[in-house]
Design an enzyme around this catalytic site. Structure first.
Site, short mmCIF file in Angstrom:
data_model
loop_
_atom_site.label_atom_id
_atom_site.label_comp_id
_atom_site.label_asym_id
_atom_site.label_seq_id
_atom_site.Cartn_x
_atom_site.Cartn_y
_atom_site.Cartn_z
N SER A 147 0.85 -1.19 0.00
CA SER A 147 0.00 0.00 0.00
C SER A 147 0.89 1.25 0.00
CB SER A 147 -0.95 -0.06 1.21
OG SER A 147 -2.01 0.86 1.07
N ASP A 174 -8.97 -5.80 -4.60
CA ASP A 174 -8.60 -4.39 -4.45
C ASP A 174 -9.61 -3.55 -5.23
OD1 ASP A 174 -6.26 -3.48 -2.94
OD2 ASP A 174 -5.13 -4.94 -4.11
N HIS A 206 -7.29 -6.00 -0.20
CA HIS A 206 -6.14 -5.13 0.05
C HIS A 206 -5.37 -5.52 1.31
CE1 HIS A 206 -4.09 -1.23 -0.55
NE2 HIS A 206 -4.07 -1.14 0.77
#
Length: 347
Positions: free
Chosen positions: A165, A251, A321
Protein backbone atom coordinates in the site's frame (compact mmCIF):
# COMPACT_ATOMS: atom_id res chain seq x y z
CA UNK A 1 -13.03 18.33 0.16
CA UNK A 2 -13.12 19.59 -3.38
CA UNK A 3 -14.32 17.13 -6.00
CA UNK A 4 -12.04 16.54 -8.98
CA UNK A 5 -12.94 18.48 -12.06
CA UNK A 6 -14.46 16.86 -15.11
CA UNK A 7 -11.65 15.24 -17.07
CA UNK A 8 -10.95 15.76 -20.74
CA UNK A 9 -10.87 12.87 -23.12
CA UNK A 10 -7.72 10.83 -22.58
CA UNK A 11 -7.24 11.95 -18.97
CA UNK A 12 -7.07 9.53 -16.06
CA UNK A 13 -10.46 8.00 -15.13
CA UNK A 14 -10.28 9.37 -11.59
CA UNK A 15 -10.61 12.93 -12.90
CA UNK A 16 -14.11 12.09 -14.10
CA UNK A 17 -15.28 10.78 -10.71
CA UNK A 18 -17.36 12.61 -8.15
CA UNK A 19 -15.69 13.38 -4.85
CA UNK A 20 -17.81 10.70 -3.18
CA UNK A 21 -16.80 8.01 -5.67
CA UNK A 22 -13.13 8.98 -5.51
CA UNK A 23 -13.25 8.72 -1.72
CA UNK A 24 -14.72 5.23 -1.97
CA UNK A 25 -12.16 4.10 -4.54
CA UNK A 26 -9.31 5.07 -2.23
CA UNK A 27 -10.89 3.54 0.90
CA UNK A 28 -9.59 -0.05 0.71
CA UNK A 29 -11.64 -1.31 3.64
CA UNK A 30 -14.85 -0.57 1.69
CA UNK A 31 -13.94 -3.20 -0.90
CA UNK A 32 -13.47 -6.22 1.36
CA UNK A 33 -15.70 -9.22 0.62
CA UNK A 34 -15.50 -11.45 3.69
CA UNK A 35 -15.63 -8.91 6.53
CA UNK A 36 -16.98 -5.46 7.15
CA UNK A 37 -14.58 -2.49 7.15
CA UNK A 38 -14.13 -2.29 10.93
CA UNK A 39 -13.66 -6.04 11.35
CA UNK A 40 -11.18 -6.09 8.47
CA UNK A 41 -9.03 -3.34 9.96
CA UNK A 42 -9.17 -4.97 13.40
CA UNK A 43 -8.19 -8.37 11.99
CA UNK A 44 -5.39 -6.83 9.91
CA UNK A 45 -3.94 -5.21 13.03
CA UNK A 46 -4.37 -8.29 15.22
CA UNK A 47 -2.68 -10.62 12.74
CA UNK A 48 0.25 -8.22 12.34
CA UNK A 49 0.68 -7.80 16.09
CA UNK A 50 0.58 -11.56 16.69
CA UNK A 51 2.99 -12.34 13.83
CA UNK A 52 5.42 -9.75 15.17
CA UNK A 53 5.11 -11.09 18.71
CA UNK A 54 5.84 -14.63 17.50
CA UNK A 55 8.83 -13.45 15.49
CA UNK A 56 10.28 -11.59 18.44
CA UNK A 57 9.93 -14.55 20.79
CA UNK A 58 11.02 -17.31 18.40
CA UNK A 59 13.71 -15.70 16.25
CA UNK A 60 17.02 -14.06 16.97
CA UNK A 61 16.51 -10.38 16.30
CA UNK A 62 17.82 -6.85 16.53
CA UNK A 63 15.03 -4.45 17.46
CA UNK A 64 14.77 -0.67 17.17
CA UNK A 65 18.06 -0.34 15.35
CA UNK A 66 18.52 3.35 14.44
CA UNK A 67 19.27 4.11 10.79
CA UNK A 68 19.02 7.85 11.47
CA UNK A 69 18.55 10.30 14.31
CA UNK A 70 14.97 11.35 13.54
CA UNK A 71 11.72 10.23 15.10
CA UNK A 72 10.65 6.82 13.83
CA UNK A 73 13.97 6.18 12.09
CA UNK A 74 14.49 2.65 13.39
CA UNK A 75 14.21 -0.83 11.96
CA UNK A 76 13.92 -4.41 13.18
CA UNK A 77 15.95 -7.35 11.86
CA UNK A 78 14.82 -10.98 12.19
CA UNK A 79 17.49 -13.57 11.50
CA UNK A 80 17.22 -17.10 10.12
CA UNK A 81 17.76 -19.96 12.54
CA UNK A 82 20.92 -21.12 10.77
CA UNK A 83 23.97 -18.91 11.07
CA UNK A 84 25.61 -17.58 7.91
CA UNK A 85 29.24 -16.68 7.41
CA UNK A 86 29.69 -12.88 7.45
CA UNK A 87 25.91 -12.44 7.74
CA UNK A 88 25.58 -13.51 4.10
CA UNK A 89 21.81 -13.96 3.96
CA UNK A 90 19.30 -12.72 1.44
CA UNK A 91 17.61 -9.69 3.05
CA UNK A 92 13.88 -9.11 2.64
CA UNK A 93 13.23 -5.45 3.48
CA UNK A 94 9.60 -4.51 4.19
CA UNK A 95 7.96 -1.06 4.18
CA UNK A 96 4.58 -1.18 5.89
CA UNK A 97 1.36 0.42 4.74
CA UNK A 98 -1.16 2.64 6.52
CA UNK A 99 -1.64 5.53 4.07
CA UNK A 100 1.55 7.18 5.36
CA UNK A 101 -0.28 8.05 8.61
CA UNK A 102 -0.82 4.80 10.52
CA UNK A 103 0.76 1.39 10.96
CA UNK A 104 4.09 0.51 12.53
CA UNK A 105 7.04 -1.78 12.15
CA UNK A 106 5.98 -3.14 15.55
CA UNK A 107 2.96 -4.82 13.99
CA UNK A 108 4.22 -5.59 10.49
CA UNK A 109 6.51 -8.64 10.67
CA UNK A 110 3.91 -10.75 8.86
CA UNK A 111 6.42 -12.64 6.77
CA UNK A 112 9.19 -13.11 9.36
CA UNK A 113 8.24 -16.69 10.28
CA UNK A 114 7.96 -18.24 6.81
CA UNK A 115 10.94 -16.39 5.32
CA UNK A 116 13.42 -16.85 8.16
CA UNK A 117 12.52 -20.55 8.17
CA UNK A 118 13.90 -20.68 4.61
CA UNK A 119 17.11 -18.82 5.41
CA UNK A 120 16.05 -15.26 4.58
CA UNK A 121 16.67 -12.41 7.03
CA UNK A 122 13.73 -10.01 7.33
CA UNK A 123 14.08 -6.26 7.93
CA UNK A 124 10.98 -4.24 8.85
CA UNK A 125 11.45 -0.48 8.51
CA UNK A 126 9.85 2.29 10.53
CA UNK A 127 9.40 5.84 9.27
CA UNK A 128 7.87 9.11 10.50
CA UNK A 129 4.14 9.15 9.91
CA UNK A 130 1.99 12.14 8.97
CA UNK A 131 1.22 14.72 10.16
CA UNK A 132 4.71 14.88 11.71
CA UNK A 133 6.30 13.37 8.62
CA UNK A 134 5.96 14.62 5.05
CA UNK A 135 6.02 12.51 1.89
CA UNK A 136 9.43 13.94 0.97
CA UNK A 137 10.74 12.96 4.38
CA UNK A 138 9.34 9.42 4.19
CA UNK A 139 10.86 8.84 0.75
CA UNK A 140 14.20 10.05 2.09
CA UNK A 141 13.88 7.77 5.12
CA UNK A 142 13.16 4.76 2.93
CA UNK A 143 16.30 5.45 0.91
CA UNK A 144 18.43 5.99 4.00
CA UNK A 145 17.15 2.78 5.60
CA UNK A 146 18.16 0.75 2.53
CA UNK A 147 21.58 2.40 2.39
CA UNK A 148 22.00 1.61 6.10
CA UNK A 149 21.05 -2.04 5.61
CA UNK A 150 23.59 -2.40 2.80
CA UNK A 151 26.35 -0.87 4.94
CA UNK A 152 25.38 -2.92 8.00
CA UNK A 153 25.26 -6.20 6.05
CA UNK A 154 27.73 -5.66 3.20
CA UNK A 155 28.04 -9.39 2.44
CA UNK A 156 24.31 -9.87 1.94
CA UNK A 157 23.13 -12.18 -0.83
CA UNK A 158 20.70 -9.62 -2.19
CA UNK A 159 18.22 -7.04 -0.92
CA UNK A 160 14.64 -7.87 -1.86
CA UNK A 161 12.57 -4.74 -1.31
CA UNK A 162 8.86 -5.08 -0.61
CA UNK A 163 6.17 -2.58 0.28
CA UNK A 164 2.45 -2.81 0.87
CA UNK A 165 0.00 0.00 0.00
CA UNK A 166 1.74 3.23 1.11
CA UNK A 167 4.86 1.13 1.61
CA UNK A 168 4.64 0.01 -2.04
CA UNK A 169 4.62 3.69 -3.02
CA UNK A 170 7.80 4.25 -1.00
CA UNK A 171 9.41 1.13 -2.45
CA UNK A 172 8.53 2.25 -6.00
CA UNK A 173 10.18 5.61 -5.34
CA UNK A 174 13.42 3.70 -4.71
CA UNK A 175 13.43 2.87 -8.43
CA UNK A 176 14.28 6.53 -9.02
CA UNK A 177 17.28 6.80 -6.70
CA UNK A 178 20.75 7.28 -8.12
CA UNK A 179 22.35 5.41 -5.27
CA UNK A 180 26.09 6.11 -5.68
CA UNK A 181 25.55 9.81 -6.30
CA UNK A 182 22.78 10.48 -3.80
CA UNK A 183 23.50 7.95 -1.05
CA UNK A 184 27.16 7.04 -1.43
CA UNK A 185 26.44 3.33 -1.64
CA UNK A 186 25.04 0.90 -4.19
CA UNK A 187 22.66 -1.48 -2.42
CA UNK A 188 22.63 -5.04 -3.69
CA UNK A 189 19.01 -4.78 -4.87
CA UNK A 190 17.81 -8.00 -6.49
CA UNK A 191 14.03 -7.56 -6.77
CA UNK A 192 11.10 -5.28 -5.94
CA UNK A 193 7.72 -6.56 -4.71
CA UNK A 194 5.11 -3.77 -4.96
CA UNK A 195 1.89 -4.89 -3.28
CA UNK A 196 -1.37 -2.97 -3.81
CA UNK A 197 0.41 0.35 -4.13
CA UNK A 198 -0.33 3.90 -5.30
CA UNK A 199 2.09 5.17 -7.93
CA UNK A 200 0.33 8.39 -8.96
CA UNK A 201 -0.60 10.44 -5.89
CA UNK A 202 -2.72 12.90 -7.85
CA UNK A 203 -6.06 11.35 -6.81
CA UNK A 204 -5.02 11.25 -3.14
CA UNK A 205 -4.84 15.05 -3.03
CA UNK A 206 -8.64 15.15 -3.49
CA UNK A 207 -9.50 12.63 -0.74
CA UNK A 208 -9.68 12.74 3.05
CA UNK A 209 -6.43 10.75 3.11
CA UNK A 210 -4.65 14.00 2.31
CA UNK A 211 -5.82 15.84 5.44
CA UNK A 212 -2.78 14.87 7.57
CA UNK A 213 -0.45 14.73 4.56
CA UNK A 214 -1.28 18.26 3.34
CA UNK A 215 0.05 17.47 -0.13
CA UNK A 216 -0.19 20.08 -2.86
CA UNK A 217 -0.55 18.88 -6.47
CA UNK A 218 3.15 19.69 -6.88
CA UNK A 219 4.06 17.57 -3.85
CA UNK A 220 1.99 14.71 -5.22
CA UNK A 221 3.58 14.79 -8.66
CA UNK A 222 7.11 15.05 -7.24
CA UNK A 223 6.45 11.96 -5.14
CA UNK A 224 4.70 9.91 -7.83
CA UNK A 225 6.95 7.22 -9.27
CA UNK A 226 4.57 6.96 -12.24
CA UNK A 227 5.73 10.32 -13.58
CA UNK A 228 9.48 9.97 -13.20
CA UNK A 229 10.52 6.50 -14.35
CA UNK A 230 12.00 7.59 -17.64
CA UNK A 231 13.93 10.43 -16.03
CA UNK A 232 15.64 8.05 -13.59
CA UNK A 233 19.33 8.13 -14.42
CA UNK A 234 20.00 4.60 -13.22
CA UNK A 235 18.08 1.37 -12.81
CA UNK A 236 18.62 0.05 -9.26
CA UNK A 237 19.83 -3.51 -9.49
CA UNK A 238 20.33 -3.15 -13.24
CA UNK A 239 17.86 -3.90 -16.02
CA UNK A 240 17.65 -7.58 -14.98
CA UNK A 241 16.33 -6.68 -11.49
CA UNK A 242 12.71 -7.89 -11.53
CA UNK A 243 9.88 -5.62 -10.42
CA UNK A 244 6.73 -7.50 -9.48
CA UNK A 245 3.66 -5.26 -9.48
CA UNK A 246 1.18 -7.14 -7.32
CA UNK A 247 -2.52 -6.48 -6.76
CA UNK A 248 -5.40 -8.36 -5.16
CA UNK A 249 -8.47 -9.50 -7.03
CA UNK A 250 -10.63 -7.59 -4.54
CA UNK A 251 -8.60 -4.39 -4.45
CA UNK A 252 -10.68 -1.42 -5.61
CA UNK A 253 -10.85 -0.66 -9.34
CA UNK A 254 -8.63 2.39 -8.81
CA UNK A 255 -5.95 0.43 -6.99
CA UNK A 256 -6.07 -2.17 -9.75
CA UNK A 257 -5.85 0.55 -12.42
CA UNK A 258 -2.88 2.15 -10.68
CA UNK A 259 -1.04 -1.18 -10.58
CA UNK A 260 -1.78 -2.06 -14.18
CA UNK A 261 -0.87 1.39 -15.52
CA UNK A 262 2.40 1.45 -13.57
CA UNK A 263 3.29 -1.87 -15.14
CA UNK A 264 1.34 -1.29 -18.35
CA UNK A 265 2.38 -2.91 -21.58
CA UNK A 266 0.10 -3.76 -24.53
CA UNK A 267 0.37 -7.52 -24.90
CA UNK A 268 0.93 -7.23 -28.63
CA UNK A 269 4.14 -5.20 -28.33
CA UNK A 270 5.79 -6.24 -25.05
CA UNK A 271 7.26 -9.30 -23.46
CA UNK A 272 6.64 -8.09 -19.96
CA UNK A 273 4.62 -10.72 -18.11
CA UNK A 274 1.01 -10.34 -17.09
CA UNK A 275 -0.22 -13.18 -14.93
CA UNK A 276 -3.11 -14.33 -12.79
CA UNK A 277 -1.76 -16.56 -10.06
CA UNK A 278 -3.76 -19.71 -9.45
CA UNK A 279 -1.23 -22.09 -7.97
CA UNK A 280 1.45 -22.24 -5.30
CA UNK A 281 3.94 -20.22 -7.36
CA UNK A 282 4.04 -17.25 -9.73
CA UNK A 283 1.59 -17.41 -12.60
CA UNK A 284 2.49 -17.17 -16.25
CA UNK A 285 5.88 -17.65 -17.83
CA UNK A 286 9.18 -16.85 -16.11
CA UNK A 287 10.11 -13.19 -16.06
CA UNK A 288 11.93 -12.12 -19.23
CA UNK A 289 13.91 -8.97 -20.03
CA UNK A 290 12.35 -6.64 -22.56
CA UNK A 291 13.75 -6.66 -26.08
CA UNK A 292 15.69 -3.55 -27.05
CA UNK A 293 13.12 -2.62 -29.70
CA UNK A 294 10.18 -2.81 -27.29
CA UNK A 295 7.55 -0.30 -28.42
CA UNK A 296 6.13 2.21 -25.92
CA UNK A 297 2.45 2.07 -25.00
CA UNK A 298 0.21 4.75 -26.53
CA UNK A 299 0.22 6.83 -23.35
CA UNK A 300 2.07 9.82 -21.94
CA UNK A 301 2.32 8.02 -18.62
CA UNK A 302 5.61 6.41 -17.80
CA UNK A 303 5.54 2.68 -17.14
CA UNK A 304 7.95 -0.01 -16.00
CA UNK A 305 7.79 -1.81 -19.32
CA UNK A 306 8.32 1.34 -21.34
CA UNK A 307 11.37 2.04 -19.21
CA UNK A 308 12.93 -1.28 -20.19
CA UNK A 309 12.64 -2.88 -16.79
CA UNK A 310 12.11 -6.56 -16.19
CA UNK A 311 8.56 -6.40 -14.86
CA UNK A 312 5.60 -8.63 -14.19
CA UNK A 313 1.99 -7.91 -13.24
CA UNK A 314 0.78 -10.38 -10.62
CA UNK A 315 -2.98 -10.57 -9.98
CA UNK A 316 -3.49 -12.54 -6.76
CA UNK A 317 -6.86 -14.33 -6.75
CA UNK A 318 -9.50 -14.04 -4.04
CA UNK A 319 -7.70 -11.61 -1.72
CA UNK A 320 -8.45 -8.03 -0.78
CA UNK A 321 -6.14 -5.13 0.05
CA UNK A 322 -5.45 -6.44 3.55
CA UNK A 323 -5.51 -10.20 3.05
CA UNK A 324 -2.78 -9.87 0.44
CA UNK A 325 -0.29 -8.95 3.15
CA UNK A 326 -1.57 -10.90 6.13
CA UNK A 327 -1.41 -14.12 4.08
CA UNK A 328 2.36 -13.65 4.15
CA UNK A 329 2.12 -15.29 7.58
CA UNK A 330 1.31 -18.52 5.71
CA UNK A 331 4.20 -20.55 4.35
CA UNK A 332 2.18 -21.99 1.46
CA UNK A 333 0.34 -18.86 0.33
CA UNK A 334 0.67 -17.85 -3.32
CA UNK A 335 2.58 -14.69 -2.51
CA UNK A 336 4.93 -16.27 0.05
CA UNK A 337 5.86 -18.90 -2.49
CA UNK A 338 6.27 -16.27 -5.22
CA UNK A 339 8.70 -14.34 -3.01
CA UNK A 340 10.70 -17.46 -2.14
CA UNK A 341 10.87 -18.60 -5.75
CA UNK A 342 12.14 -15.16 -6.77
CA UNK A 343 14.78 -15.08 -4.02
CA UNK A 344 16.04 -18.58 -4.70
CA UNK A 345 15.48 -18.33 -8.49
CA UNK A 346 13.29 -21.40 -8.60
CA UNK A 347 11.23 -21.98 -11.74
Amino acid sequence: MEAPREGRRGEAPWKKMSGEELEKQYSPSRWTVRRGPEETLRTYSEIGIEATRRARTSRRSLLDVPYGAGEGETLDVYFPEAAAAADAWPLFVFLHGGYWQSGSKDQSAYMAGPLTARGVAVVVVGYTLAPKGTLDQMVDQAARSIAFVQKRFPCNEGIYLCGHSAGAHLAAMMLLVNWPTERGVTPNLKAFFLMSGVYDLGPIVHTSVNAPLRMTPEDARRNSAQWHLEAASAKPGGPACPVLVIVGQHDSPEFRRQAREFFQAPQTTHRCVLSTCSGPGPGGEPLSPLPAACSPPPSSRQTLCRGGRRASFEDIPDVDHFEIVWKLTERDSVLTQMILKTIFQEC
